[in-house]
Design an enzyme around this catalytic site. Structure first.
Site, mmCIF file in Angstrom:
data_model
loop_
_atom_site.group_PDB
_atom_site.id
_atom_site.type_symbol
_atom_site.label_atom_id
_atom_site.label_comp_id
_atom_site.label_asym_id
_atom_site.label_seq_id
_atom_site.Cartn_x
_atom_site.Cartn_y
_atom_site.Cartn_z
ATOM 1 N N HIS A 104 0.799 -1.213 0.000
ATOM 2 C CA HIS A 104 0.000 0.000 0.000
ATOM 3 C C HIS A 104 0.840 1.275 0.000
ATOM 4 O O HIS A 104 0.284 2.376 0.100
ATOM 5 C CB HIS A 104 -0.950 -0.014 1.197
ATOM 6 C CG HIS A 104 -2.025 -1.054 1.068
ATOM 7 N ND1 HIS A 104 -1.820 -2.370 1.432
ATOM 8 C CD2 HIS A 104 -3.279 -0.995 0.576
ATOM 9 C CE1 HIS A 104 -2.916 -3.065 1.186
ATOM 10 N NE2 HIS A 104 -3.814 -2.255 0.667
ATOM 11 N N CYS A 125 -14.216 -5.007 2.500
ATOM 12 C CA CYS A 125 -13.177 -4.916 1.476
ATOM 13 C C CYS A 125 -11.851 -5.301 2.125
ATOM 14 O O CYS A 125 -11.454 -4.692 3.112
ATOM 15 C CB CYS A 125 -13.054 -3.497 0.929
ATOM 16 S SG CYS A 125 -14.568 -2.523 0.991
ATOM 17 N N GLU A 139 -5.039 -2.860 -6.911
ATOM 18 C CA GLU A 139 -5.640 -4.148 -6.605
ATOM 19 C C GLU A 139 -6.275 -4.798 -7.826
ATOM 20 O O GLU A 139 -6.814 -4.124 -8.706
ATOM 21 C CB GLU A 139 -6.726 -3.985 -5.534
ATOM 22 C CG GLU A 139 -6.211 -3.463 -4.210
ATOM 23 C CD GLU A 139 -7.278 -3.418 -3.143
ATOM 24 O OE1 GLU A 139 -6.938 -3.632 -1.963
ATOM 25 O OE2 GLU A 139 -8.453 -3.161 -3.478
#
Length: 315
Positions: A122, A169, A231
Site C-alpha cells: 500500500h 473490502c 488491486e
C-alpha cells in the site's frame, strides 16, 4: 535512556527476522518482498539508532553513497525521520496488520507472482516503482429485503479512513487456504474470515458456497500521497440475513440502504455534502456494475450476471 536495541519496536523487527528465517512454507515461495530489507530497517529504526545502527546497516553499500552531497543526505534523513514518525503514530492494531499480513502479488492476468507485506503493497512509492499489484476482494451483502449493507471505515484505517464503502473490502492472504484457485475458494475463505473480523458475522452464518463471485476489476487509487491501492479485486455478492457486531478497530458505522438511498448517497458525495466520501473501488463498482447486478439480486437471476473470464481495467 534505554538502549535502542531493547525498544519493543526493534525487538519486534528482530523477532520477525528470526521467524521468517526459520519458518517453512508448504507451498511454493515465489517473489518475496521482505519488509526487513536493509532499506526498510533504515527507514523504520528510531532516530536514536543513528548513527550506530544505520552505519552498520550501510557497511555493505557502495562507496558512492558516501559521496552524496550534504544537502541530499540532509533531505533523505528528514524524509526517513518523517516516515518513521508517521509509522510510529500508526494505530497499534493497524500497524500489526500492516507488518504481519502477507498479501498475494499477482500480474495483470491474475497469476500469482509472489507475496509481500500489506505495508509495502500500500506504499504508493512501491506501487509506482515496482508496479506492485495485489489480489483483493469486495463483498456486497444484501438482506432478504434486498438492501445493501454498507460500512464506514474506521478513523484508524491507514488507507481511506472514514469513507463509506461496500460491506467488506480486504485481501486474501498468502496462506494455503486463501490461495486455492478452484471455484475462487481461496477468496471466498478470505471473505468469510474478514466478515467475522470486521463485522462480527460468524462463519456459520456465511457458508463459503453462498458467495457468488460476479467478476474481477483492476484499479489503482492513491489515498493520501504516501498510501494507496493497486488491486485486482474480486467482486462477491451474497444474500443473507445476519446479525452485525462491528469491530471498532475496523468499522466506524454500518447501515443498510436500498437503491434510491444509494442514489441519494451518491448525490451527497458528488456535492461534498456532510463531508461524505466513498471509497474509490466502491464508486467504480457503482458506476460500472452495481445497479444492473442489484436487479439480478432482486429477480433471483444473479448467476446470469457472472463473468469471471474478464478482468475489467478501470480508472
Amino acid at each position: 535512556m534505554s538502549s535502542t536495541f531493547t525498544t519493543p519496536r526493534f525487538q519486534t523487527i528482530l523477532k520477525r527476522i528470526s521467524l521468517s528465517s526459520s519458518s517453512s512454507s508448504t507451498f511454493p515461495v515465489l517473489r518475496s518482498h521482505s519488509p526487513f530489507s536493509t532499506s526498510f530497517l533504515k527507514q523504520t529504526l528510531p532516530a536514536a539508532a543513528s548513527p550506530l545502527c544505520r552505519s552498520s546497516l550501510s557497511s555493505s553499500s557502495s562507496s558512492s553513497f558516501s559521496r552524496m552531497s550534504a544537502v541530499t543526505a540532509s533531505t533523505s534523513s528528514s524524509t526517513v525521520m518523517g516516515d518513521a514518525i508517521a509509522d510510529a503514530a500508526m494505530d497499534v492494531v493497524q500497524r500489526r496488520l500492516m507488518f504481519e499480513d502477507e498479501c498475494i502479488l499477482v500480474d495483470e492476468n491474475d497469476r500469482v507472482v509472489g507475496h509481500d507485506t500489506k505495508y509495502n503493497c500500500h506504499l504508493m512509492e512501491k506501487i509506482e516503482s515496482e508496479n506492485l499489484l495485489h489480489r483483493a476482494f469486495s463483498v456486497f451483502l444484501f438482506n432478504s429485503k434486498f438492501e445493501l449493507l454498507l460500512q464506514q471505515r474506521s478513523a484508524t484505517k491507514v488507507t481511506f479512513p472514514l469513507v463509506w464503502t461496500n460491506t467488506c473490502c480486504s485481501h486474501p492472504l498468502y496462506r494455503e487456504s486463501e490461495l486455492i484457485e478452484e471455484n475462487v475458494l481461496g477468496v471466498r475463505n478470505a471473505a468469510q474470515r474478514k466478515l467475522l473480523d470486521e463485522l462480527g458475522i460468524p462463519a456459520e452464518d456465511l457458508p463459503v458456497d453462498k458467495f457468488t463471485p460476479l467478476g474481477r476489476m483492476l484499479y489503482k487509487a492513491p489515498s493520501d500521497g504516501k498510501w494507496g491501492e493497486h488491486e485486482l479485486d474480486y467482486l462477491l455478492f451474497i444474500v443473507r440475513d445476519v446479525k452485525v457486531n462491528p469491530n471498532p478497530d475496523e468499522v466506524a458505522d454500518v447501515k443498510y440502504i436500498n437503491r434510491e438511498q444509494l442514489k441519494e448517497l451518491l448525490r451527497k458525495a458528488d456535492a461534498g455534502e456532510e463531508g461524505l466520501k466513498l471509497s474509490p473501488w466502491f464508486r467504480l463498482v457503482v458506476d460500472n456494475f452495481l445497479f444492473k447486478w442489484w436487479e439480478h439480486v432482486e429477480k433471483g437471476t444473479l448467476l446470469d450476471a457472472v463473468d469471471m473470464k474478464t478482468i475489467h481495467k478501470l480508472t
